[in-house]
Design a protein around this motif. Sequence first.
Motif, mmCIF file in Angstrom:
data_model
loop_
_atom_site.group_PDB
_atom_site.id
_atom_site.type_symbol
_atom_site.label_atom_id
_atom_site.label_comp_id
_atom_site.label_asym_id
_atom_site.label_seq_id
_atom_site.Cartn_x
_atom_site.Cartn_y
_atom_site.Cartn_z
ATOM 1 N N ARG A 87 0.856 -1.175 -0.219
ATOM 2 C CA ARG A 87 0.007 -0.172 -0.120
ATOM 3 C C ARG A 87 0.937 1.339 -0.074
ATOM 4 N N LEU A 88 2.052 1.214 0.564
ATOM 5 C CA LEU A 88 2.897 2.634 1.024
ATOM 6 C C LEU A 88 3.341 2.743 -0.661
ATOM 7 N N PHE A 89 3.988 1.638 -1.118
ATOM 8 C CA PHE A 89 4.532 2.011 -2.682
ATOM 9 C C PHE A 89 3.463 2.084 -3.911
ATOM 10 N N GLU A 90 2.078 1.625 -3.509
ATOM 11 C CA GLU A 90 1.124 2.117 -4.207
ATOM 12 C C GLU A 90 0.638 3.547 -4.189
ATOM 13 N N TYR A 91 0.498 4.164 -3.065
ATOM 14 C CA TYR A 91 0.208 5.426 -2.903
ATOM 15 C C TYR A 91 1.501 6.455 -3.526
ATOM 16 N N ALA A 92 2.532 6.030 -3.181
ATOM 17 C CA ALA A 92 3.836 6.802 -3.247
ATOM 18 C C ALA A 92 4.381 6.949 -4.745
ATOM 19 N N LEU A 93 4.701 5.427 -5.357
ATOM 20 C CA LEU A 93 5.559 5.410 -6.734
ATOM 21 C C LEU A 93 4.709 4.748 -7.655
ATOM 22 N N ALA A 94 3.832 4.125 -7.335
ATOM 23 C CA ALA A 94 3.228 3.045 -8.411
ATOM 24 C C ALA A 94 2.578 3.650 -9.392
ATOM 25 N N LEU A 95 2.155 2.794 -10.647
ATOM 26 C CA LEU A 95 1.390 3.173 -11.531
ATOM 27 C C LEU A 95 -0.007 3.431 -11.106
ATOM 28 N N SER A 96 -0.707 4.603 -11.401
ATOM 29 C CA SER A 96 -1.994 4.750 -11.244
ATOM 30 C C SER A 96 -3.114 4.715 -12.212
ATOM 31 N N ALA A 97 -2.514 4.440 -13.356
ATOM 32 C CA ALA A 97 -3.484 4.191 -14.889
ATOM 33 C C ALA A 97 -2.550 4.151 -15.864
ATOM 34 N N TRP A 98 -3.176 3.701 -16.930
ATOM 35 C CA TRP A 98 -2.627 3.760 -18.114
ATOM 36 C C TRP A 98 -3.581 4.403 -19.095
ATOM 37 N N LYS A 99 -2.954 5.636 -20.148
ATOM 38 C CA LYS A 99 -3.779 6.145 -20.967
ATOM 39 C C LYS A 99 -3.372 5.782 -22.304
ATOM 40 N N GLN A 100 -4.374 5.689 -23.443
ATOM 41 C CA GLN A 100 -4.169 5.495 -24.380
ATOM 42 C C GLN A 100 -4.936 6.386 -25.516
ATOM 43 N N ALA A 101 -4.165 6.544 -26.665
ATOM 44 C CA ALA A 101 -4.664 7.396 -27.851
ATOM 45 C C ALA A 101 -4.297 6.733 -29.003
ATOM 46 N N GLY A 102 -5.142 6.314 -29.615
ATOM 47 C CA GLY A 102 -4.808 5.473 -30.953
ATOM 48 C C GLY A 102 -3.620 4.521 -30.535
ATOM 49 N N GLU A 103 -2.501 4.243 -31.122
ATOM 50 C CA GLU A 103 -1.642 3.332 -30.839
ATOM 51 C C GLU A 103 -0.708 3.662 -29.895
ATOM 52 N N SER A 104 -0.812 4.791 -29.383
ATOM 53 C CA SER A 104 -0.008 5.294 -28.214
ATOM 54 C C SER A 104 -0.605 4.923 -26.809
ATOM 55 N N ARG A 105 0.376 4.367 -26.028
ATOM 56 C CA ARG A 105 0.062 4.062 -24.564
ATOM 57 C C ARG A 105 0.967 4.474 -23.619
ATOM 58 N N TRP A 106 0.503 5.166 -22.700
ATOM 59 C CA TRP A 106 1.766 5.398 -21.503
ATOM 60 C C TRP A 106 1.029 5.521 -20.322
ATOM 61 N N ALA A 107 2.023 5.379 -19.245
ATOM 62 C CA ALA A 107 1.537 5.264 -17.766
ATOM 63 C C ALA A 107 1.715 6.521 -17.053
ATOM 64 N N LEU A 108 0.358 6.518 -16.065
ATOM 65 C CA LEU A 108 0.721 7.315 -15.082
ATOM 66 C C LEU A 108 0.992 6.917 -13.730
ATOM 67 N N ARG A 109 1.601 7.887 -12.815
ATOM 68 C CA ARG A 109 2.010 7.368 -11.467
ATOM 69 C C ARG A 109 1.583 8.177 -10.571
ATOM 70 N N SER A 110 1.288 7.650 -9.270
ATOM 71 C CA SER A 110 1.110 8.273 -8.050
ATOM 72 C C SER A 110 1.899 9.487 -7.898
ATOM 73 N N ASN A 111 3.119 9.509 -8.206
ATOM 74 C CA ASN A 111 4.225 10.664 -8.021
ATOM 75 C C ASN A 111 4.027 11.272 -9.387
ATOM 76 N N PRO A 112 3.739 12.386 -9.586
ATOM 77 C CA PRO A 112 3.623 13.391 -10.755
ATOM 78 C C PRO A 112 5.064 13.894 -11.159
ATOM 79 N N SER A 113 5.370 13.740 -12.541
ATOM 80 C CA SER A 113 6.599 14.335 -13.016
ATOM 81 C C SER A 113 6.394 15.124 -14.147
ATOM 82 N N SER A 114 7.767 15.989 -14.354
ATOM 83 C CA SER A 114 7.785 16.954 -15.513
ATOM 84 C C SER A 114 7.461 16.115 -16.597
#
Length: 571
Positions: A87-114
Motif C-alpha cells: 500500500r505504501l508503494f502503491e500510493y507513493a510511486l506506483a502506476l495509477s493508470a494507463w492512458k491510450q490514444a490510438g496506437e500510443s499508450r503510456w503510464a501515469l503514476r502516483s508521483n507526478p513528474s515533469s
Amino acid sequence: MDATAKQLAMVMRYHQETKHHFNRYARALGSLDWANQPNPFRRYDGTELIRLPILRLDEEPLSPFYDQLYLPDAVPTAPVTARTLSRLFEYALALSAWKQAGESRWALRSNPSSGNLHPTEGYLLIGALPGLAAGPGLYHYAPKEHGLERRADCPDELYAALLQAFPPQSFLVGLSSVHWREAWKYGERAFRYCQHDVGHAIGTVRIAAATLGWSAVSLTGLSDDTIEDLLGLNRAGDFEGAEREHPDLVMVIFPTDLAKGWRAGDERALPLCLDPELARTLTKSSHHGWHGKANRLSPDAPVPWDIIDHAADASRKLTSDLHGLELPPPADAPHTSGLSPEGPLAGKIIHQRRSLLACDGKTSIPVERFYHMLARVMPRVDLEVLRRPMPWDALPWDPAIHLGLFVHRVEGLAPGLYVLVRDPAKADKLRKAMHEQFTWTAPPDCPAGLPLYLLEEGNAQRLATQVSCFQEIAGDGAFSLGMIADYQASLFAHGPWFYRRLFWETGVIGQVLYLEAEAAGVRATGIGCFFDDPVHQAFDLKDLAFQSLYHFTVGGPVDDPRLTTLPPYGD
C-alpha cells in the motif's frame, strides 16, 4: 576562493543561466532524435523480482478518509507487513493508470513528474519480513510490475547497527534521479525539473505513510556519498553501459505508535543521519551478495549537457551532520474532531490525481475552499519539526518558499495579486523586497493565522499567462501561483547543497495542492516553463534575495475525449 565558495558560485551560475535557456534549448532540440526518449522503467537484470500484492481499495489495509491524514493520531497505526508495504508503494510511486490514444499508450503514476518522464527511482532497505525475505536487504522498486528487486543482502548485524538509533520496525526509503530522463527533452533546465520531481516524491511517500498511521522523515544529515553507499549507486560495474543515477535523499519510516514511549527525557531524539562507515560497509563488503545490473534506458548515447553535471556536482552534500530532532511526547488520545464520514477516501484521491492539460476558463472555487487549500501548505514554523502538520514534519528545515498568487476565479475574493507568507517572520523582508505601492492588506474573512495578503487588485489573467511561457492554463484556472524562494540567504546560510532542497520544498507544496484540488472537485498541474525575470518584475524582486522556482495552477479541467483510461495493473 575555497571549494565551498566555488560550488556556490557554480550553483548560482547554473540558476542564472537557466533563466534564459529557452531559445538555446529550442535550437538544440533540432539536432536531437526524438526516438531517443529513455525507457521510463529502470530494471536490474539478473536479480530476483518479488511482486507485491495488488490490492483493491476495499481490501485491507483500508484507506482512511482524506481529511484524517491532516489530523494528529487520527489514523490507527498499521503493522509493517508485505500488504502494508504494498500500500505504501502503491500510493507513493506506483502506476495509477494507463492512458491510450490510438496506437500510443503510456503510464501515469502516483508521483507526478515533469512531462510524465519520471527520473525518480525508489529504493527500500528493510529487515526480514514474511512474504518478502527471511533476512534484511536492499531493494529497487519496479513500478511497472509493482515489485521489489533485491539488490543486496544485508547481514542481520549490519542492519541492526544501521537502524539501532531509530524507533522499532523502522525502515528506509531512498530516492535517486536519472537526469537524462528529463534532459533529453528539457535540456539544461532539466536539473531543476528533476528536483521538483524529488519533492513531489517526498510528498507522496510522506502522504502514503500517513494513510497507514506511519511517520516519515527525510534524513537530511546524510552526505551524498553515504546515500550512494547505502543504495549502491556508486557500484560502477552495476551501471556499466547504463545511465547513472544521482543520489537524492533517504527517508526513515516507522509506525508512529511504536515511537511513543520508545525513548524518554533527554534521549527523545530522532537522528537525521546514519553511520557513514556502516553504509560504506554495505556497498563494499564482500561478506554479502549484490545482485543485478542496471538496464540501459536509451537506444543511443545520451546527449551531454555539461552544465547539468556541473550543477549536480556543485550541489552535492559533502559531509554528514549528526544533529537530530526531538520526538514529541505521546498524545493522550487521538485527535478526531472535524472528521467527515462522508468525505472522500485518501486512496481514492491519490488514485484519481491527474495533471490538467487545459482549464475551461470558467470554473471557480469558493473562497472558503481557497483558504482551506492555502492552510494545508502552511508548515506551522512555530512548532517543532515533528509536531508540524503532515507532510511538513518530513522536512527538517524551516520553510524557505512563499507563494505569489494570481487569483482569477475565487468566489468571494477580489481578483488580483496576492502573497502567502509561509514563514510569518519573513513577511517584513518580503514586503521590503516588493513594489512599494502594494497594499499588503488581509482579505475579508481570511482565517486568523493565515498570512495571506492582497498586493494589488485587478485582472491578472493576462499577466499570469505571459509569465508562464504564454500557457493559457495559468490564466484560465481559478488561480495560479509562483513559488518564491528565500534564495540567496538560504544558500549562504546552509551551503550550495541547499539549492536542491529549495526545489524539493516546492515539490511537496505542489503535491499537497494536487490532492487538495482533487478533493475540491477541480484539478491542478505544475508549470516548469516560466520566464523567471518577468515573474520577478511583476512583484519587483530586483536581486537574488528572492527567486521564483516553480509555478502551479488550479482550475476546472477540460478532458480530452480521444484518451482512454485503463487500470494500472490489469483488470
